[in-house]
Motif scaffolding. Structure first.
Motif, PDB file in Angstrom:
ATOM      1  N   GLY A 192      31.010  21.762  70.530  1.00 20.59           N
ATOM      2  CA  GLY A 192      32.159  21.735  70.954  1.00 20.59           C
ATOM      3  C   GLY A 192      32.174  22.472  72.289  1.00 20.59           C
ATOM      4  O   GLY A 192      33.413  22.687  72.927  1.00 20.59           O
ATOM      5  N   CYS A 193      31.006  22.871  72.848  1.00 20.65           N
ATOM      6  CA  CYS A 193      31.170  23.674  74.255  1.00 20.65           C
ATOM      7  C   CYS A 193      30.648  22.895  75.353  1.00 20.65           C
ATOM      8  O   CYS A 193      30.275  21.740  75.253  1.00 20.65           O
ATOM      9  N   ARG A 194      31.064  23.339  76.511  1.00 21.84           N
ATOM     10  CA  ARG A 194      30.327  22.754  77.671  1.00 21.84           C
ATOM     11  C   ARG A 194      28.812  23.292  78.111  1.00 21.84           C
ATOM     12  O   ARG A 194      28.870  24.468  78.061  1.00 21.84           O
ATOM     13  N   LYS A 228      26.994  26.564  92.887  1.00 19.55           N
ATOM     14  CA  LYS A 228      27.191  25.831  91.829  1.00 19.55           C
ATOM     15  C   LYS A 228      27.724  26.532  90.623  1.00 19.55           C
ATOM     16  O   LYS A 228      28.613  25.759  89.696  1.00 19.55           O
ATOM     17  N   ILE A 229      27.500  27.801  90.318  1.00 20.88           N
ATOM     18  CA  ILE A 229      28.371  28.539  89.234  1.00 20.88           C
ATOM     19  C   ILE A 229      29.603  28.194  89.418  1.00 20.88           C
ATOM     20  O   ILE A 229      30.475  27.998  88.344  1.00 20.88           O
ATOM     21  N   GLN A 235      36.074  28.721  85.253  1.00 22.59           N
ATOM     22  CA  GLN A 235      36.816  29.670  84.407  1.00 22.59           C
ATOM     23  C   GLN A 235      35.937  30.761  83.864  1.00 22.59           C
ATOM     24  O   GLN A 235      36.358  31.526  83.149  1.00 22.59           O
ATOM     25  N   GLY A 236      34.723  30.778  84.430  1.00 18.46           N
ATOM     26  CA  GLY A 236      33.829  31.853  83.870  1.00 18.46           C
ATOM     27  C   GLY A 236      32.853  31.248  82.760  1.00 18.46           C
ATOM     28  O   GLY A 236      33.024  30.204  82.400  1.00 18.46           O
ATOM     29  N   ILE A 237      31.706  32.112  82.598  1.00 18.20           N
ATOM     30  CA  ILE A 237      30.632  31.648  81.609  1.00 18.20           C
ATOM     31  C   ILE A 237      30.845  32.506  80.438  1.00 18.20           C
ATOM     32  O   ILE A 237      31.210  33.861  80.624  1.00 18.20           O
ATOM     33  N   ASP A 238      30.913  31.913  79.296  1.00 16.38           N
ATOM     34  CA  ASP A 238      31.081  32.570  77.924  1.00 16.38           C
ATOM     35  C   ASP A 238      29.735  32.983  77.312  1.00 16.38           C
ATOM     36  O   ASP A 238      29.929  34.322  76.748  1.00 16.38           O
ATOM     37  N   TYR A 255      29.023  36.325  86.634  1.00 18.45           N
ATOM     38  CA  TYR A 255      30.154  35.177  86.562  1.00 18.45           C
ATOM     39  C   TYR A 255      30.557  35.228  85.088  1.00 18.45           C
ATOM     40  O   TYR A 255      31.074  34.170  84.678  1.00 18.45           O
ATOM     41  N   MET A 256      30.022  36.297  84.018  1.00 21.67           N
ATOM     42  CA  MET A 256      30.538  36.043  82.988  1.00 21.67           C
ATOM     43  C   MET A 256      31.986  36.378  82.556  1.00 21.67           C
ATOM     44  O   MET A 256      32.318  37.508  83.172  1.00 21.67           O
TER      45      MET A 256
END
Length: 354
Positions: A192-194, A228-229, A235-238, A255-256
């Motif tokens: 269920g992630c992007r 691109k990030i 909303q950032g990277i998890d 960007y995390m």
């Protein structure tokens, strides 16, 4: 007449067994430690006569051989004059070991060679030198070197156990079109992630997005990565699954999100460097965003090895997990397949068909 036929059959079987016990193997011997990018002269193709098997041993013939990025990283540990490392799918031709019956298929850690006499005993570390391929139905046995083998388990355990993905989170994967990265992105989607993948060509990017279901693709060779990030992860990277290291990884970490998780699988960007690769320091984002960054070797989960294989097989059968193999024909082309893979010439798992 029947007596004559019986005698003829016995003579044929005797001759057949004699031929089987006197098999020659072809092997690539590691001649020189790599100095930068591997050279063909670093290997020597030889022919070896194999001994008759003894009690507890078996004779295995390779049908598929694996080439993987780790081989470049681990090469300094291989003694020159020895067969170069690697896994293979092999058929047991003859056996005096009940744990490895004749006719069965195995994954063997026998390196770049066509035939092997082995005992099947694990290393002193407990890592198996051979394991029987479980029933995978009509799926190709070559998958035991990919999605249903070490790379598949690397993706399964390395991502799920270390990144602990949650539905709705954003996952970045470098080396996304390779044997491991292509699976990590799909598992992220299953959870269920992007999923955002980085790879080195638009063709690979189309495969990731159009066929594997990644949400976005970044061409690290031509795209403005920071731009691109921001576009794909506003909303950032998890979670970040790192296969390449280097400056790209340092940039992604900036960007995390707070308490993000990073699973470090490899650093292929620096494997062929003669001097240590340089990249921006990562302590700032690690500290300020309180990130968790952990490296791993997949054999950490040996006690759960077949769990990963069975789950990936189930996802394949359900149509949730897709795979691709880049196949090179001919044992003599091992070096070409190896160096093509190191330069990103493969999509999915790179293998050699004997």
């Amino acid at each position: 007449m029947k007596v004559l036929q019986l005698c003829s059959s016995k003579l044929y079987l005797k001759a057949f067994n004699y031929q089987r016990r006197n098999i020659s193997a072809k092997a690539f011997i590691f001649q020189n430690q790599f100095d930068g990018f591997p050279k063909e002269s670093d290997f020597k193709l030889v022919k070896e006569e194999l001994p008759t098997i003894k009690d507890g041993e078996f004779l295995a013939a390779a049908e598929y051989l694996s080439v993987d990025p780790y081989m470049r990283a681990y090469a300094p540990r291989v003694k020159t004059g020895k067969t170069f490392m690697g896994s293979q799918v092999a058929k047991i031709l003859e056996s005096k070991n009940p744990k490895f019956p004749e006719g069965k298929y195995i994954v063997g850690e026998y390196g770049w060679r066509t035939h092997t006499v082995a005992s099947g005993k694990p290393l002193t570390t407990g890592v198996p030198t051979a394991w029987l391929i479980p029933d995978i139905g009509k799926l190709p046995k070559s998958l035991a070197l990919g999605v249903l083998g070490m790379p598949g388990n690397t993706a399964y355990f390395g991502f799920l156990e270390l990144c602990l993905p949650q539905p709705g989170e954003t996952v970045f994967i470098t080396g996304a079109a390779g044997a491991v990265g292509s699976l990590v992105g799909q598992i992220a989607k299953i959870k269920g992630c992007r999923a955002v993948g980085l790879a080195g060509s638009d063709e690979k990017g189309k495969w990731l997005v159009n066929e594997l279901g990644f949400d976005h693709f970044i061409n690290y060779k031509t795209d403005d990565i920071r731009k691109k990030i921001k576009e794909f992860a506003p909303q950032g990277i998890d979670c970040y699954f790192d296969n390449v290291g280097g400056e790209i990884s340092s940039t992604i970490m900036l960007y995390m999100n707070l308490f993000g998780r990073i699973s470090v699988c490899g650093a292929i960007s620096g494997y062929n460097e003669t001097k240590p690769a340089k990249a921006s320091i990562v302590q700032y984002p690690l500290t300020f965003n309180q990130l968790k960054m952990e490296g791993f070797i997949v054999h950490r989960w040996l006690d759960r090895w077949f769990e990963g294989i069975e789950q990936n097989k189930k996802w394949i059968e359900e149509g949730k997990l897709k795979y691709r193999e880049t196949v090179t024909d001919g044992f003599e082309n091992m070096f070409k397949a190896f160096t093509d893979m190191l330069q990103g010439g493969n999509t999915g798992k790179a293998i050699v068909k004997v």
